[in-house]
Design a protein around this motif. Structure first.
Motif, PDB file in Angstrom:
ATOM      1  N   UNK A   1       2.728  21.660 -19.839  1.00  0.00           N
ATOM      2  CA  UNK A   1       3.790  22.647 -20.047  1.00  0.00           C
ATOM      3  C   UNK A   1       4.901  22.513 -19.007  1.00  0.00           C
ATOM      4  N   UNK A   2       4.648  21.705 -17.973  1.00  0.00           N
ATOM      5  CA  UNK A   2       5.637  21.479 -16.909  1.00  0.00           C
ATOM      6  C   UNK A   2       6.027  19.997 -16.887  1.00  0.00           C
ATOM      7  N   UNK A   3       6.199  19.429 -18.065  1.00  0.00           N
ATOM      8  CA  UNK A   3       6.461  17.997 -18.204  1.00  0.00           C
ATOM      9  C   UNK A   3       7.643  17.559 -17.351  1.00  0.00           C
ATOM     10  N   UNK A   4       8.745  18.279 -17.431  1.00  0.00           N
ATOM     11  CA  UNK A   4       9.942  17.883 -16.693  1.00  0.00           C
ATOM     12  C   UNK A   4       9.737  18.006 -15.190  1.00  0.00           C
ATOM     13  N   UNK A   5       9.029  19.045 -14.752  1.00  0.00           N
ATOM     14  CA  UNK A   5       8.757  19.210 -13.317  1.00  0.00           C
ATOM     15  C   UNK A   5       7.942  18.032 -12.782  1.00  0.00           C
ATOM     16  N   UNK A   6       6.938  17.621 -13.555  1.00  0.00           N
ATOM     17  CA  UNK A   6       6.105  16.495 -13.127  1.00  0.00           C
ATOM     18  C   UNK A   6       6.937  15.225 -13.042  1.00  0.00           C
ATOM     19  N   UNK A   7       7.798  15.027 -14.036  1.00  0.00           N
ATOM     20  CA  UNK A   7       8.666  13.838 -14.018  1.00  0.00           C
ATOM     21  C   UNK A   7       9.552  13.836 -12.776  1.00  0.00           C
ATOM     22  N   UNK A   8      10.100  14.980 -12.425  1.00  0.00           N
ATOM     23  CA  UNK A   8      10.941  15.068 -11.237  1.00  0.00           C
ATOM     24  C   UNK A   8      10.145  14.804  -9.968  1.00  0.00           C
TER      25      UNK A   8
ATOM     26  N   UNK B   1       9.732  11.026  -9.749  1.00  0.00           N
ATOM     27  CA  UNK B   1      10.982  10.389  -9.355  1.00  0.00           C
ATOM     28  C   UNK B   1      11.293  10.660  -7.880  1.00  0.00           C
ATOM     29  N   UNK B   2      10.898  11.829  -7.408  1.00  0.00           N
ATOM     30  CA  UNK B   2      11.073  12.119  -5.994  1.00  0.00           C
ATOM     31  C   UNK B   2      10.264  11.184  -5.116  1.00  0.00           C
ATOM     32  N   UNK B   3       9.076  10.791  -5.590  1.00  0.00           N
ATOM     33  CA  UNK B   3       8.243   9.871  -4.829  1.00  0.00           C
ATOM     34  C   UNK B   3       8.893   8.500  -4.715  1.00  0.00           C
ATOM     35  N   UNK B   4       9.574   8.070  -5.776  1.00  0.00           N
ATOM     36  CA  UNK B   4      10.280   6.789  -5.735  1.00  0.00           C
ATOM     37  C   UNK B   4      11.334   6.796  -4.641  1.00  0.00           C
ATOM     38  N   UNK B   5      11.953   7.953  -4.428  1.00  0.00           N
ATOM     39  CA  UNK B   5      12.964   8.052  -3.393  1.00  0.00           C
ATOM     40  C   UNK B   5      12.407   7.980  -1.983  1.00  0.00           C
ATOM     41  N   UNK B   6      11.117   8.251  -1.844  1.00  0.00           N
ATOM     42  CA  UNK B   6      10.482   8.202  -0.529  1.00  0.00           C
ATOM     43  C   UNK B   6       9.977   6.808  -0.204  1.00  0.00           C
ATOM     44  N   UNK B   7       9.383   6.153  -1.225  1.00  0.00           N
ATOM     45  CA  UNK B   7       8.719   4.882  -0.957  1.00  0.00           C
ATOM     46  C   UNK B   7       8.754   4.000  -2.200  1.00  0.00           C
ATOM     47  N   UNK B   8       9.157   2.751  -2.029  1.00  0.00           N
ATOM     48  CA  UNK B   8       9.045   1.742  -3.077  1.00  0.00           C
ATOM     49  C   UNK B   8       7.775   0.941  -2.768  1.00  0.00           C
ATOM     50  N   UNK B   9       6.650   1.303  -3.350  1.00  0.00           N
ATOM     51  CA  UNK B   9       5.366   0.778  -2.878  1.00  0.00           C
ATOM     52  C   UNK B   9       5.005  -0.578  -3.471  1.00  0.00           C
ATOM     53  N   UNK B  10       4.054  -1.233  -2.830  1.00  0.00           N
ATOM     54  CA  UNK B  10       3.448  -2.438  -3.384  1.00  0.00           C
ATOM     55  C   UNK B  10       2.414  -2.083  -4.448  1.00  0.00           C
ATOM     56  N   UNK B  11       1.789  -0.917  -4.314  1.00  0.00           N
ATOM     57  CA  UNK B  11       0.712  -0.514  -5.206  1.00  0.00           C
ATOM     58  C   UNK B  11       0.808   0.982  -5.480  1.00  0.00           C
ATOM     59  N   UNK B  12       0.515   1.369  -6.717  1.00  0.00           N
ATOM     60  CA  UNK B  12       0.475   2.771  -7.112  1.00  0.00           C
ATOM     61  C   UNK B  12      -0.881   3.028  -7.763  1.00  0.00           C
ATOM     62  N   UNK B  13      -1.517   4.156  -7.435  1.00  0.00           N
ATOM     63  CA  UNK B  13      -2.742   4.556  -8.118  1.00  0.00           C
ATOM     64  C   UNK B  13      -2.531   5.936  -8.734  1.00  0.00           C
ATOM     65  N   UNK B  14      -3.094   6.125  -9.917  1.00  0.00           N
ATOM     66  CA  UNK B  14      -2.941   7.372 -10.664  1.00  0.00           C
ATOM     67  C   UNK B  14      -4.085   7.475 -11.663  1.00  0.00           C
ATOM     68  N   UNK B  15      -4.240   8.604 -12.357  1.00  0.00           N
ATOM     69  CA  UNK B  15      -5.345   8.751 -13.313  1.00  0.00           C
ATOM     70  C   UNK B  15      -5.241   7.785 -14.488  1.00  0.00           C
ATOM     71  N   UNK B  16      -6.344   7.703 -15.236  1.00  0.00           N
ATOM     72  CA  UNK B  16      -6.425   6.808 -16.386  1.00  0.00           C
ATOM     73  C   UNK B  16      -5.935   7.505 -17.655  1.00  0.00           C
ATOM     74  N   UNK B  17      -5.339   6.755 -18.586  1.00  0.00           N
ATOM     75  CA  UNK B  17      -4.790   7.364 -19.808  1.00  0.00           C
ATOM     76  C   UNK B  17      -5.829   8.044 -20.691  1.00  0.00           C
ATOM     77  N   UNK B  18      -7.077   7.590 -20.652  1.00  0.00           N
ATOM     78  CA  UNK B  18      -8.101   8.178 -21.520  1.00  0.00           C
ATOM     79  C   UNK B  18      -8.872   9.307 -20.842  1.00  0.00           C
TER      80      UNK B  18
END
Length: 214
Positions: A84-91, A94-111
């Motif tokens: 229900x907060x889709x846009x907030x999560x997207x922001x 994007x805010x994280x990209x402004x802090x760090x351009x990383x070599x690796x990103x980890x996040x949850x799995x699609x399933x």
């Protein structure tokens, strides 16, 4: 099974819906990266969590990433309501990209059966388009574990240290009926068996490039 070596990881963005997601799923990876990459830069992004739970997350990051330079983006969106907060999560991402351009990103799995996790799994690769993204797994009541395609073998001491640190870092979760050594080490043992190791953590990687060096 052919093993490939991931070198040159000097920066990491770790994305989680809730405090303890990252450490449950990838605590061994964090410990291994911190040991292999002195001066590692890490940006922690959490979308939900009360102040007490956020304090646990900060303490956990320090324990799992000794010597790393860690920054945090900790938010208090409603647990279980992230779609229900889709846009907030997207922001937030994007805010994280402004802090760090990383070599690796980890996040949850699609399933992942949890709606908060699935949203992060969907959005993270659309924001971090030029980075290697590994999708982690979290054992839970829903029984959503499935076949994975990327494994990180863990030495015995790292696997057991991960479990010790989970107990030390998240005392608020100890009353949960699934929070115990058997769950954490049991999954690590099964994933280890799948990649001919004693213990391992498993991930999904939907897109990567291979470079052959003579």
């Amino acid at each position: 099974m052919l093993g490939l070596t991931l070198t040159g990881v000097r920066s990491l963005v770790a994305v989680g819906a809730h405090p303890d997601d990252i450490e449950i799923a990838a605590g061994g990876l964090l410990l291994s990266l911190a040991a292999a990459s002195p001066g590692l830069r890490v940006h922690y992004v959490l979308c939900t969590g009360s102040p007490d739970r956020q304090a646990e997350a900060r303490a956990a990051a320090a324990r799992f990433l000794p010597g790393a330079e860690i920054t945090f983006a900790l938010h208090e969106l409603p647990d279980g309501r992230l779609p229900a907060y889709w846009n907030d999560v997207k922001e937030i991402l994007h805010g994280a990209v402004g802090v760090l351009q990383p070599d690796l990103v980890i996040c949850p799995a699609p399933n992942d059966a949890h709606q908060d996790h699935r949203l992060l799994a969907e959005q993270t690769p659309t924001v971090f388009r030029d980075q290697l993204v590994l999708h982690y797994e979290i054992p839970k009541w829903d029984g959503d574990l499935s076949r994975r395609n990327t494994y990180i073998p863990l030495p015995d001491d790292v696997a057991r240290r991960k479990v010790e640190l989970l107990h030390e870092s998240f005392p608020s979760q100890k009353a949960r009926d699934w929070w115990d050594d058997e769950v954490f080490l049991g999954l690590a043992r099964l994933r280890g068996m799948e990649c001919r190791s004693r213990y391992a953590e498993a991930f999904d990687c939907s897109k990567a490039t291979l470079t052959f060096v003579p």
